[in-house]
Every structure is written in C-alpha cells, then in structure tokens.
Design a protein around this motif. Sequence first.
Motif, PDB file in Angstrom:
ATOM      1  N   MET A 105     -26.687  14.505 -36.608  1.00  0.00           N
ATOM      2  CA  MET A 105     -27.017  14.763 -35.154  1.00  0.00           C
ATOM      3  C   MET A 105     -28.456  14.831 -34.945  1.00  0.00           C
ATOM      4  O   MET A 105     -29.090  15.008 -33.844  1.00  0.00           O
ATOM      5  CB  MET A 105     -26.744  16.548 -34.788  1.00  0.00           C
ATOM      6  N   ILE A 106     -29.148  14.672 -35.977  1.00  0.00           N
ATOM      7  CA  ILE A 106     -31.014  15.554 -36.214  1.00  0.00           C
ATOM      8  C   ILE A 106     -31.332  14.074 -36.508  1.00  0.00           C
ATOM      9  O   ILE A 106     -31.910  13.387 -35.464  1.00  0.00           O
ATOM     10  CB  ILE A 106     -30.935  16.122 -37.115  1.00  0.00           C
TER      11      ILE A 106
ATOM     12  N   GLN B 211     -30.845  25.450 -33.908  1.00  0.00           N
ATOM     13  CA  GLN B 211     -31.703  24.669 -34.876  1.00  0.00           C
ATOM     14  C   GLN B 211     -31.923  23.309 -34.718  1.00  0.00           C
ATOM     15  O   GLN B 211     -33.218  22.631 -35.004  1.00  0.00           O
ATOM     16  CB  GLN B 211     -30.188  24.781 -36.172  1.00  0.00           C
TER      17      GLN B 211
ATOM     18  N   MET C 299     -16.294  33.413 -36.223  1.00  0.00           N
ATOM     19  CA  MET C 299     -15.411  32.864 -35.830  1.00  0.00           C
ATOM     20  C   MET C 299     -13.727  32.613 -36.371  1.00  0.00           C
ATOM     21  O   MET C 299     -12.995  32.544 -35.929  1.00  0.00           O
ATOM     22  CB  MET C 299     -16.113  31.319 -35.963  1.00  0.00           C
TER      23      MET C 299
ATOM     24  N   ALA D 265     -26.962  29.436 -39.100  1.00  0.00           N
ATOM     25  CA  ALA D 265     -25.996  28.828 -38.350  1.00  0.00           C
ATOM     26  C   ALA D 265     -25.163  28.927 -38.954  1.00  0.00           C
ATOM     27  O   ALA D 265     -23.757  29.559 -38.678  1.00  0.00           O
ATOM     28  CB  ALA D 265     -25.964  27.222 -38.159  1.00  0.00           C
ATOM     29  N   ARG D 266     -25.105  29.169 -40.654  1.00  0.00           N
ATOM     30  CA  ARG D 266     -24.471  29.749 -41.846  1.00  0.00           C
ATOM     31  C   ARG D 266     -23.692  30.956 -41.264  1.00  0.00           C
ATOM     32  O   ARG D 266     -22.621  31.500 -42.049  1.00  0.00           O
ATOM     33  CB  ARG D 266     -25.407  29.099 -43.016  1.00  0.00           C
ATOM     34  N   ASP D 267     -24.744  31.738 -41.087  1.00  0.00           N
ATOM     35  CA  ASP D 267     -24.174  33.080 -41.002  1.00  0.00           C
ATOM     36  C   ASP D 267     -23.230  33.262 -39.918  1.00  0.00           C
ATOM     37  O   ASP D 267     -22.028  33.983 -39.699  1.00  0.00           O
ATOM     38  CB  ASP D 267     -25.438  34.072 -41.485  1.00  0.00           C
TER      39      ASP D 267
ATOM     40  N   GLN E 111     -12.326  23.362 -40.176  1.00  0.00           N
ATOM     41  CA  GLN E 111     -12.542  23.889 -41.348  1.00  0.00           C
ATOM     42  C   GLN E 111     -12.141  25.298 -41.090  1.00  0.00           C
ATOM     43  O   GLN E 111     -12.012  26.205 -42.088  1.00  0.00           O
ATOM     44  CB  GLN E 111     -14.723  24.391 -40.930  1.00  0.00           C
ATOM     45  N   GLN E 112     -12.207  26.074 -39.456  1.00  0.00           N
ATOM     46  CA  GLN E 112     -11.370  26.418 -39.139  1.00  0.00           C
ATOM     47  C   GLN E 112     -10.198  26.861 -39.348  1.00  0.00           C
ATOM     48  O   GLN E 112      -9.169  27.774 -39.026  1.00  0.00           O
ATOM     49  CB  GLN E 112     -11.437  26.540 -37.505  1.00  0.00           C
TER      50      GLN E 112
ATOM     51  N   MET F 237     -29.702  21.599 -46.192  1.00  0.00           N
ATOM     52  CA  MET F 237     -28.310  22.837 -45.468  1.00  0.00           C
ATOM     53  C   MET F 237     -27.037  21.768 -45.834  1.00  0.00           C
ATOM     54  O   MET F 237     -26.013  22.391 -46.277  1.00  0.00           O
ATOM     55  CB  MET F 237     -28.372  22.800 -43.934  1.00  0.00           C
TER      56      MET F 237
ATOM     57  N   ARG G 127     -21.336  30.887 -38.142  1.00  0.00           N
ATOM     58  CA  ARG G 127     -19.861  30.500 -38.823  1.00  0.00           C
ATOM     59  C   ARG G 127     -18.855  31.509 -38.888  1.00  0.00           C
ATOM     60  O   ARG G 127     -18.205  31.515 -38.564  1.00  0.00           O
ATOM     61  CB  ARG G 127     -19.665  29.450 -40.117  1.00  0.00           C
ATOM     62  N   ILE G 128     -19.127  32.982 -40.195  1.00  0.00           N
ATOM     63  CA  ILE G 128     -18.374  33.643 -40.656  1.00  0.00           C
ATOM     64  C   ILE G 128     -17.435  34.307 -38.866  1.00  0.00           C
ATOM     65  O   ILE G 128     -15.952  34.525 -38.913  1.00  0.00           O
ATOM     66  CB  ILE G 128     -18.675  34.678 -41.507  1.00  0.00           C
TER      67      ILE G 128
ATOM     68  N   TYR H 194     -14.378  29.593 -45.390  1.00  0.00           N
ATOM     69  CA  TYR H 194     -15.894  29.699 -45.220  1.00  0.00           C
ATOM     70  C   TYR H 194     -16.074  29.408 -46.912  1.00  0.00           C
ATOM     71  O   TYR H 194     -17.632  29.777 -46.916  1.00  0.00           O
ATOM     72  CB  TYR H 194     -15.962  30.991 -44.719  1.00  0.00           C
TER      73      TYR H 194
ATOM     74  N   ARG I  19     -23.648  18.420 -40.199  1.00  0.00           N
ATOM     75  CA  ARG I  19     -24.662  18.721 -39.091  1.00  0.00           C
ATOM     76  C   ARG I  19     -25.994  17.626 -39.295  1.00  0.00           C
ATOM     77  O   ARG I  19     -26.789  17.545 -38.519  1.00  0.00           O
ATOM     78  CB  ARG I  19     -25.211  20.233 -39.955  1.00  0.00           C
TER      79      ARG I  19
ATOM     80  N   SER J  56     -30.647  26.975 -40.397  1.00  0.00           N
ATOM     81  CA  SER J  56     -29.376  26.828 -41.119  1.00  0.00           C
ATOM     82  C   SER J  56     -29.270  28.023 -41.709  1.00  0.00           C
ATOM     83  O   SER J  56     -28.248  27.920 -41.100  1.00  0.00           O
ATOM     84  CB  SER J  56     -29.835  25.647 -42.329  1.00  0.00           C
TER      85      SER J  56
ATOM     86  N   PHE K 280     -19.800  16.556 -36.133  1.00  0.00           N
ATOM     87  CA  PHE K 280     -20.265  18.125 -36.851  1.00  0.00           C
ATOM     88  C   PHE K 280     -18.687  18.736 -35.838  1.00  0.00           C
ATOM     89  O   PHE K 280     -18.498  19.854 -36.342  1.00  0.00           O
ATOM     90  CB  PHE K 280     -21.341  18.344 -36.103  1.00  0.00           C
TER      91      PHE K 280
ATOM     92  N   VAL L 123     -26.981  26.640 -33.700  1.00  0.00           N
ATOM     93  CA  VAL L 123     -26.656  25.426 -34.027  1.00  0.00           C
ATOM     94  C   VAL L 123     -27.550  24.437 -33.456  1.00  0.00           C
ATOM     95  O   VAL L 123     -28.494  23.801 -33.325  1.00  0.00           O
ATOM     96  CB  VAL L 123     -25.503  24.427 -33.914  1.00  0.00           C
ATOM     97  N   ALA L 124     -27.608  24.661 -31.469  1.00  0.00           N
ATOM     98  CA  ALA L 124     -28.970  24.160 -30.651  1.00  0.00           C
ATOM     99  C   ALA L 124     -30.332  24.646 -31.045  1.00  0.00           C
ATOM    100  O   ALA L 124     -30.210  23.831 -30.949  1.00  0.00           O
ATOM    101  CB  ALA L 124     -27.937  24.697 -28.880  1.00  0.00           C
TER     102      ALA L 124
ATOM    103  N   PHE M  14     -22.003  30.944 -31.862  1.00  0.00           N
ATOM    104  CA  PHE M  14     -22.656  29.972 -33.042  1.00  0.00           C
ATOM    105  C   PHE M  14     -22.901  28.253 -32.260  1.00  0.00           C
ATOM    106  O   PHE M  14     -23.788  27.482 -33.089  1.00  0.00           O
ATOM    107  CB  PHE M  14     -21.213  29.559 -33.868  1.00  0.00           C
TER     108      PHE M  14
END
Lengths: 592, 592
Positions: B432-433, A407, A432, A425-427, B407-408, B256, A429-430, B415, B429, A422, B400, A404-405, A400
């Motif tokens: 950071m950008i 992105q 974890m 990153a979103r995919d 969320q975890q 996102m 995430r699950i 999710y 997110r 994006s 972030f 993110v990095a 993950f």
Amino acid sequence: MPSYAAPVKDMQFVLHDVLNITASDIPGYADLDAGFTAAVLEEAGKLASDVLAPLNAVGDREGCRLENGVVRTPSGFKDAFEKLKEGGWTALDCDPDYGGQGLPYVMGTAVGEIFVAANMALNMYQGLTHGAYSAIHAHGTEEQKATYLPKMVSCQWTGTMNLTEPHCGTDLGLMRTRAEPQADGSYRITGQKIFISAGEHDMAENIIHLVLAKAPGGGEGTKGISLFIVPKFLVNADGSLGQRNALSVGKIEEKMGIHGNATCVMNYDGATGWLLGDLHKGMRAMFTMMNEARIGVGVQGYAVAEAAYQNALAYAKDRLQGRDVTGVKNPEGPADPLIVHPDIRRNLMDQKSFVEGARAFTFWGASLIDRAHRNGDAGAEGLISLLTPVIKGFQTDKGFDVAVAAQQVYGGHGYIEEWGMSQFARDARIAMIYEGANGIQALDLVARKLAADGGKHVMAFFDLVKGFLKENEGDERLKAGFLDPLKGASKALQGAGMYFMQNGMKNPNAALSGSYDFMHLMGHVCLGLMWAKMAKAAHAALDAGAADRDFYEAKIATGRYYMARQLPACAMHLARIESGAEPVMALRAEAF
Amino acid sequence: MPSYAAPVKDMQFVLHDVLNITASDIPGYADLDAGFTAAVLEEAGKLASDVLAPLNAVGDREGCRLENGVVRTPSGFKDAFEKLKEGGWTALDCDPDYGGQGLPYVMGTAVGEIFVAANMALNMYQGLTHGAYSAIHAHGTEEQKATYLPKMVSCQWTGTMNLTEPHCGTDLGLMRTRAEPQADGSYRITGQKIFISAGEHDMAENIIHLVLAKAPGGGEGTKGISLFIVPKFLVNADGSLGQRNALSVGKIEEKMGIHGNATCVMNYDGATGWLLGDLHKGMRAMFTMMNEARIGVGVQGYAVAEAAYQNALAYAKDRLQGRDVTGVKNPEGPADPLIVHPDIRRNLMDQKSFVEGARAFTFWGASLIDRAHRNGDAGAEGLISLLTPVIKGFQTDKGFDVAVAAQQVYGGHGYIEEWGMSQFARDARIAMIYEGANGIQALDLVARKLAADGGKHVMAFFDLVKGFLKENEGDERLKAGFLDPLKGASKALQGAGMYFMQNGMKNPNAALSGSYDFMHLMGHVCLGLMWAKMAKAAHAALDAGAADRDFYEAKIATGRYYMARQLPACAMHLARIESGAEPVMALRAEAF
C-alpha cells in the motif's frame, strides 16, 4: 519516536459539556466537578507522557523473556508499574472497603484510555488485575474478598483470566482442564491454558489466576464449567505468602505485537484452587470479568488509534512534500506541509472523527455501567449489555483501521520500525481478536442481545435516538448536517433489525450472515448519535460565549465530516444484510 | 506453518475461458494453448510450493544482516534464487535478443503471482531486476543493452531503483543527489538514497543500480532530474567485472515485514554512473520502470491475499469449534468445523471473491500491456495507463484487508507468529506504501489519468462496460445477479466523474477530496465487470458440457457474492465523493 499527550480538553468536553456528569443523579457523580476531573486527568497524562509512553517502543523491541521459569519484563516496566501503584492509579475505581478510591467507572475509563494510549502492553498488567478483582468482588466469599482484594487493588498482586486451551477458544464446552475436589474444600486443577496475558512476570509478589475448569458432576459442554482462584503462591491464614503452587509457565508466545506483555502458556499440574462463585456456574462468574474486559478492549481500540493519530497529525504538519494545488502555503520553504493535501486531510479527518466519536460513545457507555451499578438501574444494565459488543467489535476494527491509516501518512517511514507507527498497527490488531473475536461480538449482538428481554433494550436504544431527533427537530443548525443523516442511519439500522425479524426465525443464517454488517451499522449509528450530541453541546457552549471558540468550532466541523463521510456506510451495510444468507451460504464447504 | 499451492486451474480459467488468449490477434498469444500454459504454471507452482514457500517464514524470522558492508540474505535464499535462475524463470517474458524467452507479459504476470504468493520478499530480488531491465531495454543505448541486459535477464546481475531520499519521497523535485559530468562521458554520482529494496545482497555477482540524480543545467524541480546506471562493480569492455564502484550500503532498515528483502540505505560517494536515456528527462525513463513496478505491486496485493486465503480456508475446514445452528454437520466429532458458521463464510467469501476477481482484472491488464507493446495499440496503452493506479491502489488496499481477514479466521492463533498469518498481513502492508503510496495512486488517477487525452481513455472504459451490458442484455441468467448490479456500479462511477467535471474546474479540492473513494469505486466496477465476464464464461462452459461442473458453478456463486455484497460499496463511495471538499477542508491546519 512517537510521543503522546493526553487529550484532557476533549475528555473534559465529553464529561462536562456532553454528559454533564455533575448534574447526574448517579451517586458519586456530583463530586466530579470540572476542576477535579481535570486535575486527575492531567496527573494521569503526565505519568503517561513522561513515564509510560517512552517505554512503549522499549517494550516492543525487547519483549518479555522466559528464563528458568521466570519471566523478565522489558527494561523500565517494573519501575513504571511501581509508579502506577504508588500513585494509587490501580485503585482508582475500586471499592473503598478494600483500599480503593471509589471513583466512578467513567473516571476509571478516562484514565484507562490515557494509560492504554501511552503503553498498551504495560497497562494490560493492571487491566487484567482489575478484571479479576471485579470477578472476585462480585462472586467471592467474604473471606476470599478479604484475602485477595486489597492486594489486587494495589496491584501488589496481579490477576489473570484463564479460558483458552489449545483446542478450544470460543467453544469452551470442549474444555479439558479438570478440577478434582479435595477433602479440605479445595480443588486440584490439572490442564493447560494458552494465551494467558500477564500469566507470569516479575512485577508483582503474587499472581492470582482465575481458571475455568470442569469439576465432576456438571455434565457436558459449558454447563459443567466452574471458576477457580488459583494463586501462584498459596496464601497463609495471616495473609502472608505460603508455598509455591503447582503451576508454571510453559512458554511465552512470539506475537505480532504487544510484545511488552507476557502472553503465556500456563500449565496447571494438580495446582490448588478454590471455587469462585457457584459450582458449575463458572461461565456466569467469568462473564463478569469478560464484560468488563470487553469494554476495556473497546477502549484499547480507540486509545491506540488516538496515539497513532496524534503522531500522524504532527508528521503531516511537519513533513514538507509537494505544493497545495490551490496556492502555495509555505512560500519560504522548499515545499508545503503534507496537511495541505486533500487526501491527507481526508485521512486525518477519518482518524480524528472516529477517535473523538468513540471516546464520547465509550464514556457514555461507562456512565451506563455506573448507573446500572450505583443506581441499580435495570434499563441502563440492559442498554450497556446491548452496546458492549458494539464498543468492543466496532471500535477495535475501526481503531485498527485508524492505526493503519496513521501509518500511511508517514509513507515509507511508516513501515520502518524505528518510527513507531508499525507498532501501533501491530498492537491494535490484537484487540480485534481477544476477549471474543469480533465475529463473536457480532454473533453476541445479533443472536443474543437484540432479542434479550423481548427486544426491550434495542427498542430503548431506538427510542433514545428518536427522542433526541424529536427534541432537536427545530434546531436549524443541526438539521442538515446532523439530524437528517442520523435519521437516515437510524432508519437503516431499523431496517436491518426488521430484516432479521422477518427472516431470521425461519432461517437463522439470514440473520447470522448479516451479523458483522449489523455490528458496524450500529457502531455508525452510535457514533452518529454521539456526534449529534457533541455538535449540540458545542453550539450551546458557543452560544454561552465560551472562550475557546476554535475548539468548539472544530468539534462541529469534525462532526459534520463524520456525518457526511462515514454515515454513508450505513446504507451499504443494510444492502449487504438484505442480500441475505443465500450469497453467503451458496457454496458447499467442499466447493470452496 | 502456512503452505501454498498455485491456483493453476483458476489461472487457466482466466487465460482461456475468460480472455480466450489463443484466439487473440496479439503476436505470441496463438502459441499459448491450454496445454502449454498449464505446463508452465504447474512447473512454476512446484518450485513455489516446494522451494519458495517453505523459505517464506525463514526469511521473516532471520531477516537480512549487514556484516562489514556485506548483506547476508536468509538461509536458503541463495539456493532458491539459483533455482529460479536455472529454471529460466527470470527470463520468461524478456527479449530473446538478450537471452529472454520472449513469452508475453501475461504469462510473466501469472508466473509472478505464483512466486510472490509463495515468497514475496524473495521474489522482489528478481522483480526489481525486471523493472531495471525494462528501463534499460526501453531507454538504453545499444552498447548499454548489450552490456547489461543479458546478465540481468538471467539474474546473474540484479537491479534496483533509487528514487527516495530522506527528505523527499513523492516530491522528487526536492532531490539532492548530484551528478557531475566527467571528461570521459560518465558522471560522478553523490548523494544518499533510502528504502532501496535489494540494494545489496549476496545472491548476484553484480548489482545494477538505476539512480535518479540532478545533473547541472536542468533547472529546478523534477525537470532537472536524470537517470543513471550505477553498477556496484564497473564493467570492463569485455564484459568482465572491473573495480568496485564508490557506493556502499549504510544500513538495513528494520521493517514491519518483507524481512527477507534487504531494504538499504545506499550511499553514493562520487560513484561512476552513465546516463540512461536523455539528459534531464530521467522522470520519463524512471516511469517505464515505475509503471511496470506498479502493476507488479498490484500483483503482490492479491497474491499475498491468495496465500493467506488458502491457509485460512484450510484452517476453517480443519478447526472444530461450535455447532452449525441449522443442524450438526460433524456428529462424530466434538464440534463442527469453523466453515459451517455464517460469519466465517462471509469472511472467506470476501477473500475468495476479491482474489479471483483481482486475478482476472490483473491478467486482463497484462494482456492490455501486451496489446500496447506487441500491436502498438494506442487505445490499449491509454486504457492500461488509466487502470494502473487502480490495479496498484485498490488491489493492495483490499489485499491487505484480505490478509488481515484471513488472520482473523485463526482467532488468537492468528496473532502468534508461529502460525504465519501475521507475516502475510505484515508483508502485504508495504504494498500500500511503496511505488507511490496509495493516496498518490488516487491522485494520479483523478488528477492525471481521467483527463488524459481529453478523457478518451475513461470514455473507452465506460464504452467497454456499456458494450458488455448491451451485448448480454438478453441473458436472463446474468441479469439480476450480474448485469443489474454492474449497471448500478458503473452509473455511480459515471456520477462521480460527472461530479469531478462539474466541480473540479472551479475547485480542484472538490475532486481531490474524493480521489481515494474514486479509486475504490473504480476498483469495484472493474472487479464487477470481471465477475460478470467470468460468470458468462462459466455459463458457457457449463452449456458446453464441461466436465468439472463444480468448478464453474462455484465460480458463478462466488461472482454472485461479489456483486451482492461488495458492489454496495459503490453507492457509499459516490455519496462520500458528492459530499465534496467542504467537510474535508473545513478545519484550518492549526485547528486540528
């Protein structure tokens, strides 16, 4: 839109240069010569690049829809799934007695990485089927195996696993779904299950649900749980489909990612099910499926990262922005490509060194599973059971981070859905969260696996590291860049284990407060070991006059990066662990 | 759905116990007594909890729609924005000469945190207006100020900043937007700008775009850039709205997160604009806006984290799952609440200790801005210019991470969009950008700010840390838990600075390869300093017999956690930095 190309060359390097699989005594490995594995991986790569990857964004955008009890998968998914079936890809490492091709698990893992990287959501339909196949294969009666396995091997029928209920996730003892025995030997299953991946869809003739439920007489908690086969359509004696079972999809969840996979609420309203394995021993049967699923999720961790990295790298080479401070690199252009900038490289090297290290670690883990199953090797079995939570927990966290990095390399464009970063990153995430949230992996590692069989397996792991260090201590090319950092990291891991031994007995929280850090510390030691082995293999190839010197030199440079820039995390994890339970537990719950 | 309550008590602690603002010599601070600040923060908190927070999920779900050139904001946004205007919240820290309330920036920052935490996307409409207000206030003519500022202070008109173009983000020298001087002193602006937050919407009568463009005669690169005021509707001499300017929104980006904020492609087709500040010195004027925006984004980093943490904490206290291994805590219930488990606590303490530390750091930073502006203190100006990239870069990265960690805690529910925890992560997110991706913040810190004015400001920072250590060296209650770890962290930071000095001159990449680690290392030292100061303040309050002992004891315990479990990252960052440029730069671009 992102693209994807299977990293066949790197996979070949791991299989042949590092693991040297054809020289192994594992039955079936001798056949896996470099020409054969390359052909398989390239063919899988073609399907991935041409068919699966272009549908990845489609699946994300369209998602799955529930219409009158029927789930519609995204445009193109059904055709693509047919191609996976037709190519025999779903049968790759399955038992030939049931129509499988009988290839080792390590090959299934490599091909799985390719398909996951190209389209994680789509690949889950076959991934879950494979898990259900394995559970029936290990625990089913001959009749059950004959009835279900051939059609699951071909994915004519797909499978699911049903554990979670609204009020119980990790704590399955709270389960409310009931199984009432019937006169004909079947059970009536009643209850609601949630988060059922691929719970309902339009890509298979039948769906074989494996459902955990409580049957009478089993007592409280997880002891009373049994596992049941609950097909969407009952199967007649001749194998044809019979009546629709009393189960239905209640809704599809709106999720952060993996929109292409239907995550269903499943209602069992007196559905007909058959016991799988022993009564009241459902947890054991389910764990056959879970352990495999955890390795599979660990693959998702680095596979999605690989896809994200490939695109970030391409963007960094293509996008012109700013000038190299040490001298212009692209004088004809209005600016230099992003990749000239040290911090962009740092980011790319973080990504590359993780993904390649994780690939080696995972393939090695898959070979341990082959050794356990094919050679009946208890040591390999114990070792992979120790490493499984690391493969799952560490690799999905880092995977993950990499997504993110990757992105981030795109700047503002990384945040715009159109560019596809994006979604990675979103995919990612699950991974974890599901198959046991990563905190549970850490708990499993520290509270169960370290102590299992008197600590034998973790000792075997340390011996393995020590053996490698000893064996190569004279190699000056490896010493400073690889062996010394590995030795330091391994020492930190032993220090952490020692801290748990000395403090965990009198206060379990002293160990549990450090469990997450331990999982990461162990992950770094594992990847450090892999990088040391890869560097050794790369030097050997160079010494032998390998044609592609650039590849092997890049491998050594990437490994040196991992050792120099990632392994310093080990001392940090150790320091956190040794700070003990007190800082973690000091606040009363009410004082938060 | 998530809820939010303003952490007024903690804010009061920082303002009064830690910063002791009423005793400060900064003009205006003497009026900020505890009763007054509490009243302001509580009133803001009510609006946030009752009006803004319930719209956060609505904004995410509905997003903004572009219909025939008009942007529709999500249901309820317009009414909520009216409430912000009516309450005078948009004028809080603005100049009384233009209708502002003239409160110090530190109060604007505290209130800003509350509104951002409740609804980041909605608050951006006023946040960008504030930035544009500041740029006009600092660089505009008297006529420009009189024309625009009163209506921007009230947010009757909102503002934007237009920098990015499709082919140029960070590297503004590549800019293509042109400004042609006209006979009447105005300019014709032509070009396309992207990623324009709040670029078009239905919540204000006029939108004042500040646009960077190249006017003739300025030369190549960023030197030729000027800043222009380009209103959506031209303003008549009497202040009424005149004709529609030649600018339009090309599309709204699908992002996102922060769906409630309209991120627009803006087309300027010979639009009328007026020079703001000096010709060809637009970068300077834009940086007035950028520096403020960077602090604002740093606030977003920890504010969204605070909102996510509050909900994770509530869930951890509410959700029953598993049993405390040291003894059942909820014998009447079927299981214990999640918060009994050490790894859940570790996660919550990571969140809590970051958010509270970042709040103190940011408020301190805001007070430096007040000192710089209100006292004309060049030292404060230099120090905050050094700290700005740390506030932006470190806090948005960690913010972030906290949103993801929160969320975890929810497991699978985290999710699912319905629960709202995904939105916090997706919204966080972007911080950071934008306003300079965090890699750029690190570059700014290491390549510009460290060396600025002969390194004076970083020396002042070290003196500040040393001074604090010296002043408290006799305090045994602080020594082991706070002073010793802070000393170690500060030493690591000095070591990193030394490494850059010794190596960066002959090879700039030796410094730039470590810039990101340096930013994080410095962030930890800053939060470590804040925690040491907070612990000292908490002990003082306890010694003085403060009524709410629980609060102050929790503060000390949370600080000890940060020092014990977060500061060990400093040595890791130093080790990475000292590994130098070689591992980062070894691979040729083609060898990736």
